[in-house]
Every structure is written in C-alpha cells, then in structure tokens.
Design a protein around this motif. Structure first.
Motif, PDB file in Angstrom:
ATOM      1  N   VAL A 239       0.855  -1.189   0.000  1.00  0.00           N
ATOM      2  CA  VAL A 239       0.000   0.000   0.000  1.00  0.00           C
ATOM      3  C   VAL A 239       0.887   1.233   0.000  1.00  0.00           C
ATOM      4  CG1 VAL A 239      -2.029  -1.010   1.116  1.00  0.00           C
ATOM      5  CG2 VAL A 239      -0.144  -0.153   2.522  1.00  0.00           C
ATOM      6  N   SER A 240       0.342   2.342  -0.501  1.00  0.00           N
ATOM      7  CA  SER A 240       1.068   3.613  -0.451  1.00  0.00           C
ATOM      8  C   SER A 240       0.850   4.247   0.911  1.00  0.00           C
ATOM      9  CB  SER A 240       0.584   4.546  -1.569  1.00  0.00           C
ATOM     10  OG  SER A 240      -0.799   4.827  -1.420  1.00  0.00           O
ATOM     11  N   SER A 241       1.611   5.290   1.192  1.00  0.00           N
ATOM     12  CA  SER A 241       1.505   5.908   2.521  1.00  0.00           C
ATOM     13  C   SER A 241       1.483   7.431   2.437  1.00  0.00           C
ATOM     14  CB  SER A 241       2.657   5.447   3.407  1.00  0.00           C
ATOM     15  OG  SER A 241       3.912   5.708   2.801  1.00  0.00           O
ATOM     16  N   TYR A 242       0.649   7.961   1.548  1.00  0.00           N
ATOM     17  CA  TYR A 242       0.461   9.408   1.478  1.00  0.00           C
ATOM     18  C   TYR A 242      -0.369   9.872   2.674  1.00  0.00           C
ATOM     19  CZ  TYR A 242       1.770   8.766  -3.454  1.00  0.00           C
ATOM     20  OH  TYR A 242       2.421   8.439  -4.622  1.00  0.00           O
ATOM     21  N   PRO A 243      -0.200  11.100   3.114  1.00  0.00           N
ATOM     22  CA  PRO A 243      -1.076  11.623   4.167  1.00  0.00           C
ATOM     23  C   PRO A 243      -2.528  11.615   3.702  1.00  0.00           C
ATOM     24  CG  PRO A 243       0.843  13.038   3.874  1.00  0.00           C
ATOM     25  CD  PRO A 243       0.845  12.078   2.728  1.00  0.00           C
ATOM     26  N   ALA A 244      -3.453  11.404   4.620  1.00  0.00           N
ATOM     27  CA  ALA A 244      -4.873  11.416   4.267  1.00  0.00           C
ATOM     28  C   ALA A 244      -5.284  12.778   3.722  1.00  0.00           C
ATOM     29  CB  ALA A 244      -5.707  11.076   5.503  1.00  0.00           C
ATOM     30  N   PHE A 245      -6.142  12.758   2.707  1.00  0.00           N
ATOM     31  CA  PHE A 245      -6.685  13.989   2.117  1.00  0.00           C
ATOM     32  C   PHE A 245      -5.573  14.934   1.640  1.00  0.00           C
ATOM     33  CE2 PHE A 245      -9.635  12.653   5.566  1.00  0.00           C
ATOM     34  CZ  PHE A 245     -10.652  12.165   4.757  1.00  0.00           C
ATOM     35  N   ASP A 246      -4.525  14.377   1.063  1.00  0.00           N
ATOM     36  CA  ASP A 246      -3.381  15.166   0.620  1.00  0.00           C
ATOM     37  C   ASP A 246      -3.358  15.261  -0.897  1.00  0.00           C
ATOM     38  OD1 ASP A 246      -0.638  16.269   1.764  1.00  0.00           O
ATOM     39  OD2 ASP A 246      -0.173  15.200  -0.100  1.00  0.00           O
ATOM     40  N   ALA A 247      -2.844  16.377  -1.413  1.00  0.00           N
ATOM     41  CA  ALA A 247      -2.784  16.584  -2.853  1.00  0.00           C
ATOM     42  C   ALA A 247      -1.956  15.505  -3.542  1.00  0.00           C
ATOM     43  CB  ALA A 247      -2.202  17.964  -3.156  1.00  0.00           C
ATOM     44  N   ALA A 248      -0.956  14.992  -2.849  1.00  0.00           N
ATOM     45  CA  ALA A 248      -0.119  13.944  -3.441  1.00  0.00           C
ATOM     46  C   ALA A 248      -0.935  12.676  -3.687  1.00  0.00           C
ATOM     47  CB  ALA A 248       1.069  13.651  -2.532  1.00  0.00           C
ATOM     48  N   LEU A 249      -1.852  12.373  -2.787  1.00  0.00           N
ATOM     49  CA  LEU A 249      -2.714  11.207  -2.977  1.00  0.00           C
ATOM     50  C   LEU A 249      -3.651  11.430  -4.152  1.00  0.00           C
ATOM     51  CD1 LEU A 249      -3.986   8.513  -2.200  1.00  0.00           C
ATOM     52  CD2 LEU A 249      -5.354   9.719  -0.475  1.00  0.00           C
ATOM     53  N   TYR A 250      -4.219  12.624  -4.232  1.00  0.00           N
ATOM     54  CA  TYR A 250      -5.124  12.920  -5.342  1.00  0.00           C
ATOM     55  C   TYR A 250      -4.399  12.795  -6.680  1.00  0.00           C
ATOM     56  CZ  TYR A 250      -7.775  15.026  -1.474  1.00  0.00           C
ATOM     57  OH  TYR A 250      -8.438  15.254  -0.288  1.00  0.00           O
ATOM     58  N   SER A 251      -3.164  13.254  -6.727  1.00  0.00           N
ATOM     59  CA  SER A 251      -2.368  13.134  -7.944  1.00  0.00           C
ATOM     60  C   SER A 251      -2.116  11.662  -8.281  1.00  0.00           C
ATOM     61  CB  SER A 251      -1.036  13.865  -7.770  1.00  0.00           C
ATOM     62  OG  SER A 251      -0.209  13.704  -8.893  1.00  0.00           O
TER      63      SER A 251
END
Length: 430
Positions: A239-251
């Motif tokens: 699994v990935s580990s981007y912060p929740a609700f972060d622009a990096a996740l949206y990208s």
C-alpha cells in the motif's frame, strides 16, 4: 475540535446508556399557538435550499437557516457555547460521531414522541446514532456505507479480478505491485474516522456499556485483527503511505499510481473533484468482506438535532423529518451534497439511479443503496471522540515513518480515551 467539559457522571440503564442532562428544554412550549419561527445551524451543501422549499409551503412554521463553520472546525464549539448561554438554535446539524458528546453534555432534547409516527422510515441502527435507550434526540439525514472505488481500466488491463474478500484484496495488492512496481492498490487508511469504518465492518467496537460504566475496547482482539491486516499490507509494501486527504494522494489517483480507495459514499465526490485526470476510468464495487460475513462499515453521516432550549420541539421535528424524507428535499440534498439518504423513502429516490459520468456512467449510488442495508448494526460512538480521534490519528500518522504501528496507535488511543472519560467524571469498566 474541543469538547465542552462534561458535568457529572453518566447515569446508565440496563437497556443502554442514559446520560446526564438528556431530555431538557421546555417541552410544554410545543403547545404554543401561533406561527413558529425555527432557527437551524448547519454547514452542509444544499441545506439552505431545502429550507427554502419548506418555507414556501409551510407559512405557519418558518425556518431560518444560518450557515456556520463545519462542526469539527469550530461549529460544535459554537453550539456548546450557545447552549451554555441559553442561546442555542432550535436545530443543529451534528455528525453521528459527535452525537454522544452532545448527549453527555445535556444540550439536546428528547423528541421521541414527535418522531414516533415516522420512526419506521429509518433503520434501527440509524436511530442508534441519534439517541439512547430507544429515545431520539434528532432526525437522521444521511448515512455513509463503504464500498470499493477502483480504476476499472487498470484492473482490466492487468487482468486482476476485483476482490470480494480481504484475503482476495491482499492477493490483488500483490498483483498490482507486480504489474506496476511503482503502483499500489490503495493508500494506507490513517484518517481515524475512515479507519473506524474498517473496525465497524470487522465487528471490532471501540465503545460499549457494562453495568454502570463505559467500556473502551480499541485494543481488543477484534481490533487487533483489523489493525494487523493493515499493518501486514504496509510491512509488505503493498500500500502507499500518502497523508490522508493530501494533494499527493489525489495526484496518485489521477496518474494511476494508486488503483483503488475503499471508502464511504462521500468518497465518490472526493475522488471526482480531486482526480479529474482519471475521469471515466473509475468504478464502484462492494466493500471486500471478512470471509463469509456479509457486513460493511459506515464512515460518516449526520442528523438534525433538537437543542434543549428549543421552545417549539414539535414543529422543529416536523421540519427535520420533512427534510430527511420529502422527495423534493431529498432530491435537492442528493444533487447538492451527494448524500446517501438515511430514510427508506429517500433511498427509493430515483436520483440515486442516475448514471455517473465520472464513473464510466455506472449508477454507483445503487451499490451504496444496497450496501446500506448491510451496515453492521452494533457500532456505538463514545462521548469523547475528539480525544479518541486525535490520539488515534496521531498514532496512525506515524506508521509510515515506522516509528509507530497500528497496534501502537490503538493502544495510545485506548489510554487517551480512558483518561479523558475519567477526567470528565465518567465511570469506566476495567
């Protein structure tokens, strides 16, 4: 959000918890003659429009809607302060996760007699989020059952079947990584309320009542099972580990670097509005199950609560029921706020059958309508969720650094919650 300090210990009944102060307010004033003027505080999209629709056809009960800051961002503080000063509105939007805090503070009014004629319009588990001992202190508006949002194009190209169980999800996660070493099946669920939905589904409660005290079980064996599952995926780098609700996740959603999101119904608009680059490529399937247990989790939803000082509770409840059940109002809320209605009549609304272009013209809300009937009905929120969520979120937010684990986060939230309950005068069972 900061919770008001709760006065006195909880009073408990054998059938469930009855908290100090519930049922206040001038209930005799419901017989007051003359037009009623009801003030309503909330923040959700579309509420103002529903109020306008009501006011046009109900000249004797006029509702004044006042938009306030989102509850978690200060709106709840405003409500508590107003209630303490005797200046609270008649009606207030309150999320289910925060309802117990308002009940414990004694700032809500028992409206059981007023909702009785339409009580059957809502599932029993939904009523459980807005009251205790079978009593009601508000009217449910929406629920947030969970499902699996996924990149249909990528799963198809990689010949990976959409998982139906969590064991299959693990297998699919390995296949996603094999198909594209830079991609992952999902992001680690580190938001405390999103994570709560997985515990909810897994029959791993956080709160309960034993005798005359609250029980807190974030570190139970059932919760350990859920935590170990996600820790295992992380340890295997699946699994990935981007912060929740972060622009990096949206990208990452847009670019096909994260292929799915198991989340509540409101994730539909979250993905749509933040991952425009993958429009038309997403689809929705039921949430993976734990073995053969056909249950799903819920992560969100709110109610229209009647505050204790409301002097027209009957009329206030009449409006609240109308807002949650009338076809015109429900259609507006579906269109404006993308809610999944809590009422049975609302779930029958044809707007939920509309194809969604972002999701390849799939009528995705039909899936959520079906899943709503399978929400595990045993979940209970506690009265110090601000403390619980903050402690859990802090711990989960450190998992990706390997300075904490899911088990550590649950243990920290357990201790913080118990300490907060005792500090506020509640009895806590061992």
């Amino acid at each position: 959000m900061r919770r008001a300090r709760l006065a006195g210990a909880a009073l408990l009944a054998a059938a469930g918890i009855m908290l100090t102060g519930c049922g206040g307010g001038n209930t005799e004033a419901s017989d007051t003659s003359g037009p009623a003027n009801i003030t309503f505080w909330g923040w959700a999209e579309g509420y103002e429009k529903s109020v306008e629709l009501w006011n046009k056809s109900h000249p004797d009960i006029q509702v004044k809607y006042e938009s306030i800051t989102n509850g978690g961002a200060g709106g709840y503080d405003k409500m508590f302060t107003a209630a303490k000063a005797g200046k609270a509105p008649c009606l207030a939007q309150i999320g289910y996760e925060s309802f117990s805090s308002f009940l414990a503070a004694g700032v809500l009014q028992d409206i059981s007699e007023h909702v009785k004629p339409q009580r059957d319009e809502f599932a029993d588990w939904v009523w459980g989020n807005v009251g205790v001992n079978g009593k009601a202190y508000g009217v449910p508006v929406d629920t947030a059952p969970m499902a699996m949002f996924y990149r249909a194009d990528l799963f198809k190209d990689a010949k990976i079947a959409v998982p139906k169980t969590w064991d299959e999800f693990t297998a699919a996660a390995a296949k996603v990584k094999a198909a594209d070493p830079s991609a992952r099946i999902m992001n680690l669920p580190t938001d405390p309320y999103l994570y709560a939905g997985f515990a909810w589904q897994g029959d791993a409660p956080w709160f309960g009542v034993k005798g005359d005290a609250w029980s807190v079980s974030l570190d139970s064996s059932a919760n350990t099972t859920v935590a170990d599952y996600w820790q295992g995926l992380f340890d295997k780098q699946l699994v990935s580990s981007y912060p929740a609700f972060d622009a990096a996740l949206y990208s990452a959603w847009s670019k096909g670097e994260v292929w799915s999101e198991v989340g509540p119904v409101w994730s539909a608009s979250l993905i749509r509005d933040n991952a425009g680059g993958s429009a038309g490529k997403w689809a929705v399937a039921p949430m993976p199950r734990w073995g053969s247990t056909d249950a799903v989790g819920n992560s969100g939803g709110s109610a229209t609560a009647v505050m204790k000082d409301c002097d027209r509770p009957k009329e206030a409840t009449e409006f609240a029921l109308w807002m949650s059940t009338h076809d015109d109002s429900v259609s507006n809320l579906i269109a404006s706020a993308a809610i999944l209605p809590a009422s049975k009549s609302g779930l029958a609304n044809s707007a939920l059958d509309a194809p969604q272009s972002y999701y390849g013209d799939q009528p995705i809300y039909q899936t959520f309508r079906e899943e709503a009937a399978k929400v595990n009905d045993s979940w209970r929120w506690g009265p110090v969720m601000s403390t619980t969520a903050t402690a859990l979120g802090d711990g989960l937010g450190k998992v990706h650094t390997k300075k904490s684990t899911f088990a550590d986060a649950l243990a920290g939230a357990q201790k913080g919650t118990v300490d907060a309950l005792r500090a506020q005068g509640f009895s806590v069972s061992k």
